[in-house]
Design a protein around this motif. Sequence first.
Motif, PDB file in Angstrom:
ATOM      1  N   GLY A  19      39.353  49.827  42.525  1.00 36.77           N
ATOM      2  CA  GLY A  19      38.909  50.898  41.647  1.00 36.77           C
ATOM      3  C   GLY A  19      38.132  50.330  40.475  1.00 36.77           C
ATOM      4  O   GLY A  19      37.530  49.258  40.574  1.00 36.77           O
ATOM      5  N   TYR A  20      38.178  51.046  39.352  1.00 32.49           N
ATOM      6  CA  TYR A  20      37.354  50.683  38.197  1.00 32.49           C
ATOM      7  C   TYR A  20      38.158  50.798  36.908  1.00 32.49           C
ATOM      8  O   TYR A  20      39.077  51.612  36.786  1.00 32.49           O
ATOM      9  CB  TYR A  20      36.129  51.603  38.101  1.00 32.49           C
ATOM     10  N   ARG A  21      37.784  49.954  35.962  1.00 36.54           N
ATOM     11  CA  ARG A  21      38.303  50.057  34.600  1.00 36.54           C
ATOM     12  C   ARG A  21      37.129  50.377  33.682  1.00 36.54           C
ATOM     13  O   ARG A  21      36.180  49.602  33.588  1.00 36.54           O
ATOM     14  CB  ARG A  21      38.964  48.748  34.159  1.00 36.54           C
ATOM     15  N   ASN A  25      40.335  52.865  30.561  1.00 35.18           N
ATOM     16  CA  ASN A  25      40.930  53.747  31.557  1.00 35.18           C
ATOM     17  C   ASN A  25      40.773  53.151  32.952  1.00 35.18           C
ATOM     18  O   ASN A  25      39.735  52.574  33.284  1.00 35.18           O
ATOM     19  CB  ASN A  25      40.271  55.129  31.517  1.00 35.18           C
ATOM     20  N   THR A  26      41.808  53.295  33.767  1.00 34.42           N
ATOM     21  CA  THR A  26      41.793  52.769  35.127  1.00 34.42           C
ATOM     22  C   THR A  26      41.683  53.903  36.132  1.00 34.42           C
ATOM     23  O   THR A  26      42.426  54.888  36.050  1.00 34.42           O
ATOM     24  CB  THR A  26      43.077  51.970  35.419  1.00 34.42           C
ATOM     25  N   ARG A  27      40.744  53.756  37.064  1.00 36.22           N
ATOM     26  CA  ARG A  27      40.591  54.744  38.128  1.00 36.22           C
ATOM     27  C   ARG A  27      40.811  54.048  39.467  1.00 36.22           C
ATOM     28  O   ARG A  27      39.994  53.260  39.908  1.00 36.22           O
ATOM     29  CB  ARG A  27      39.207  55.377  38.103  1.00 36.22           C
ATOM     30  N   SER A  28      41.945  54.334  40.089  1.00 35.08           N
ATOM     31  CA  SER A  28      42.266  53.748  41.380  1.00 35.08           C
ATOM     32  C   SER A  28      41.717  54.629  42.490  1.00 35.08           C
ATOM     33  O   SER A  28      41.847  55.862  42.438  1.00 35.08           O
ATOM     34  CB  SER A  28      43.778  53.603  41.524  1.00 35.08           C
TER      35      SER A  28
END
Length: 265
Positions: A19-21, A25-28
Amino acid sequence: MKTNSNLTHPLEVKTLEIGYRVKGNTRSLTPALNFSLPPGSLSALVGINGSGKSTLLRTLSGMHPALSGQVFLQGTPMHELAPAHRARSLSVVLTEPIASKNLTVNELVALGRHPYTNWIGQLTAEDRNRVAYALEQMELEGIKQQPCHTLSDGQLQRALIARALSQDTALMLLDEPTTHLDLYHKVKILKLLKEVTRMADKTILFSTHEIDLAIQLCDHILILSAEHSQFGSPCSLIESGGFDSLFPGDTIHFDRTLGMFKVNK
């Protein structure tokens, strides 16, 4: 030019979260992934648009950081491998255009030998043999002196795969190698990849939207989903209903008897 199989799996993934940071904020994109690819196998990566197929391939190649978990290349954690060692362990074919289409097919394929050449990029007899073998496997010998800008989409795709093959890595990662090709050339590319796994003992993982073809030709399939990702042989995934809820059922459904998707009429 078949090499000896390594009993260690070329790729092993343990509790990998992709995912992305962004700004703290972390988006899995998926639940934690656990799977391994044995030597000499062809595996497909499928899922709806936005499911994380390209992100996973970039994470497996070390181009994108994982949120958590580990990737092992031939039993060694990838983060412990020096760049030169990594380049000799895995090769990647992405969807980005090549830097210069003025290169001939032979010159493009020879770039795959960069991890092995000296500082001036001089090819040895072994390097030239690897290039010749890759050209032969991808059926490019007759056009090896053509500039890449003269190639069809299918020819260029085969040339890019040949470049990765000449790199002579145990693992090859390909992002949608059949994009923009007609049905005949899609099948042609995938059958060539299947032949490479058998003849050269390579392990190949590729992302694709051609799920029906992947079911027919692949040893394993990884279904990416935000809720529940699944990995297994095509037959086991069909039996477990892995493809049944891959897409919304208002337009298409998966026919387990035929092993293919059908349009709802």
